[in-house]
Scaffold this motif. Structure first.
Motif, short mmCIF file in Angstrom:
data_model
loop_
_atom_site.label_atom_id
_atom_site.label_comp_id
_atom_site.label_asym_id
_atom_site.label_seq_id
_atom_site.Cartn_x
_atom_site.Cartn_y
_atom_site.Cartn_z
N VAL A 13 2.62 14.29 42.57
CA VAL A 13 2.33 12.86 42.63
C VAL A 13 1.69 12.41 41.32
N LYS A 14 0.70 13.15 40.87
CA LYS A 14 -0.01 12.79 39.64
C LYS A 14 0.93 12.77 38.44
N ALA A 15 1.76 13.81 38.33
CA ALA A 15 2.67 13.91 37.18
C ALA A 15 3.73 12.82 37.21
N LEU A 16 4.32 12.58 38.37
CA LEU A 16 5.36 11.56 38.47
C LEU A 16 4.79 10.16 38.27
N ARG A 17 3.63 9.92 38.83
CA ARG A 17 3.03 8.59 38.67
C ARG A 17 2.73 8.32 37.19
N GLN A 18 2.17 9.32 36.51
CA GLN A 18 1.88 9.14 35.09
C GLN A 18 3.15 8.89 34.30
N GLY A 19 4.19 9.67 34.59
CA GLY A 19 5.45 9.50 33.86
C GLY A 19 6.09 8.15 34.11
N LEU A 20 6.10 7.70 35.36
CA LEU A 20 6.68 6.40 35.69
C LEU A 20 5.89 5.26 35.05
N GLU A 21 4.57 5.40 35.04
CA GLU A 21 3.74 4.36 34.41
C GLU A 21 3.98 4.31 32.91
N GLU A 22 4.19 5.46 32.29
CA GLU A 22 4.49 5.48 30.85
C GLU A 22 5.84 4.84 30.57
N GLU A 23 6.72 4.85 31.57
CA GLU A 23 8.02 4.18 31.45
C GLU A 23 7.91 2.69 31.73
N GLY A 24 6.71 2.22 32.07
CA GLY A 24 6.51 0.79 32.27
C GLY A 24 6.56 0.33 33.71
N PHE A 25 6.66 1.27 34.67
CA PHE A 25 6.72 0.89 36.08
C PHE A 25 5.31 0.76 36.65
N ALA A 26 5.16 -0.17 37.60
CA ALA A 26 3.96 -0.22 38.43
C ALA A 26 4.21 0.69 39.62
N VAL A 27 3.26 1.61 39.90
CA VAL A 27 3.51 2.66 40.88
C VAL A 27 2.44 2.67 41.96
N ASP A 28 2.88 2.51 43.21
CA ASP A 28 2.04 2.75 44.38
C ASP A 28 2.41 4.12 44.93
N THR A 29 1.48 4.77 45.62
CA THR A 29 1.76 6.10 46.15
C THR A 29 1.41 6.16 47.64
N ALA A 30 2.10 7.08 48.34
CA ALA A 30 1.80 7.39 49.73
C ALA A 30 2.02 8.89 49.91
N ALA A 143 15.49 -7.26 21.08
CA ALA A 143 15.80 -7.85 19.78
C ALA A 143 16.20 -9.30 19.99
N ARG A 144 15.88 -10.12 19.01
CA ARG A 144 16.35 -11.51 19.05
C ARG A 144 16.89 -11.89 17.68
N GLY A 145 18.09 -12.44 17.68
CA GLY A 145 18.73 -12.78 16.42
C GLY A 145 18.91 -11.56 15.53
N GLY A 146 19.09 -10.39 16.15
CA GLY A 146 19.28 -9.15 15.40
C GLY A 146 18.00 -8.52 14.91
N LYS A 147 16.87 -9.13 15.18
CA LYS A 147 15.57 -8.61 14.73
C LYS A 147 14.86 -7.94 15.89
N LYS A 148 14.46 -6.68 15.70
CA LYS A 148 13.76 -5.95 16.75
C LYS A 148 12.36 -6.54 16.97
N ILE A 149 11.98 -6.62 18.23
CA ILE A 149 10.68 -7.19 18.59
C ILE A 149 9.90 -6.14 19.37
N PRO A 150 8.82 -5.62 18.80
CA PRO A 150 8.01 -4.63 19.53
C PRO A 150 7.20 -5.29 20.64
N LEU A 151 7.27 -4.71 21.84
CA LEU A 151 6.52 -5.22 22.99
C LEU A 151 5.72 -4.09 23.62
N THR A 152 4.60 -4.43 24.22
CA THR A 152 3.86 -3.45 25.00
C THR A 152 4.62 -3.20 26.31
N PRO A 153 4.33 -2.11 27.01
CA PRO A 153 5.01 -1.86 28.29
C PRO A 153 4.87 -3.02 29.28
N ARG A 154 3.71 -3.63 29.36
CA ARG A 154 3.52 -4.73 30.29
C ARG A 154 4.30 -5.97 29.85
#
Length: 254
Positions: A13-30, A143-154
């Motif tokens: 659970v801990k490993a998967l939650r951390q990995g999914l959150e690093e991929e930008g997902f919001a994760v609830d657990t049961a 990217a917009r207009g061919g220019k890459k735009i860096p964004l945070t995961p959120r």
């Protein structure tokens, strides 16, 4: 996007939650079937990752109950059982995908979750194009207009959610339910803050703003039917017949 991870092995659970959150997902657990059942019935998850062998209520029984009651959230079965019969049982019970824990590769799991998210929004192409804006949902790049735009995961998660609903208004409540997990202590006002961050990165320096506010309703990403009307003067000029220039008009002969 918001994921429900149902698994009773706490290290996993801990490993998967951390990995999914690093991929930008919001994760609830049961960690048991009863807890998972309550959460699945009260929260509009984008994907549920569901183990079969669970305390209290097993995953297959849960899945059958959900489908019978009309819960159509995409479900990826995750289990130690990897035989063909087990896969068939899971898929026939209403699962959308199936992975064995044996030799589990996190990258494959994340890719399958992303694919299920796209399927939930009727998107097969991992590239989403909105005017001159492009989102690559596989690499989570923009990217917009061919220019890459860096964004945070959120920031990326918010833009992707808007893109999945392009041309339609999404409320603050919808954004909150899909992008923030049960452990997040922020208030819903943080949505307005991230919209402002996105506008700075996505719209600043471009003539056509794409992120729109619908007062009293929410936000939307401009669709193909939402182009601004041309200026009235310009439109009028196009409709009026051309006027002759007096200086260039030859004088009439007497």
């Amino acid at each position: 996007m918001r994921i429900l991870l149902v698994e009773d092995q706490l290290p996993l659970v801990k490993a998967l939650r951390q990995g999914l959150e690093e991929e930008g997902f919001a994760v609830d657990t049961a960690t048991d079937g009863e807890e998972a059942d309550v959460k699945a019935r009260t929260t509009p998850y984008d994907v549920i990752v569901l183990d079969i062998m669970l305390p209290k209520v097993d995953g297959l029984t849960l899945l059958k109950r959900w489908r019978e009651s009309g819960i159509d959230t995409h479900v990826l079965m995750l289990t130690a059982k990897g035989g063909t019969d087990d896969k068939v049982a899971g898929l026939d019970s209403g699962a959308d995908d199936y992975l064995s824990k044996a030799n589990l590769e996190f990258d494959e799991l994340f890719a399958r979750v992303r694919a299920l998210v796209r399927r939930g929004h009727q998107k097969k192409d991992p590239l989403i194009r909105v005017h001159d804006l492009t989102l690559d949902t596989s690499s989570r790049s923009v990217a917009r207009g061919g220019k890459k735009i860096p964004l945070t995961p959120r920031e990326y998660a918010l833009l992707e959610f808007l893109a999945f609903h392009v041309g339609s208004v999404v409320t603050r409540t919808m954004i909150w339910e899909h992008l923030y997990d049960e452990y997040d202590e922020n208030t819903s006002n943080v949505v307005d803050v991230y919209i402002r961050y996105l506008r700075i990165k996505i719209d600043r320096g471009f003539e056509l703003p794409l992120i729109l506010t619908k007062w009293g309703e929410g936000y939307m990403l401009r669709g193909s039917d939402d182009l601004p009307d041309p200026p009235k003067d310009a439109a009028a000029a196009q409709d009026e017949p051309a006027k002759a220039d007096p200086a260039k008009t030859p004088a009439k002969k007497k």
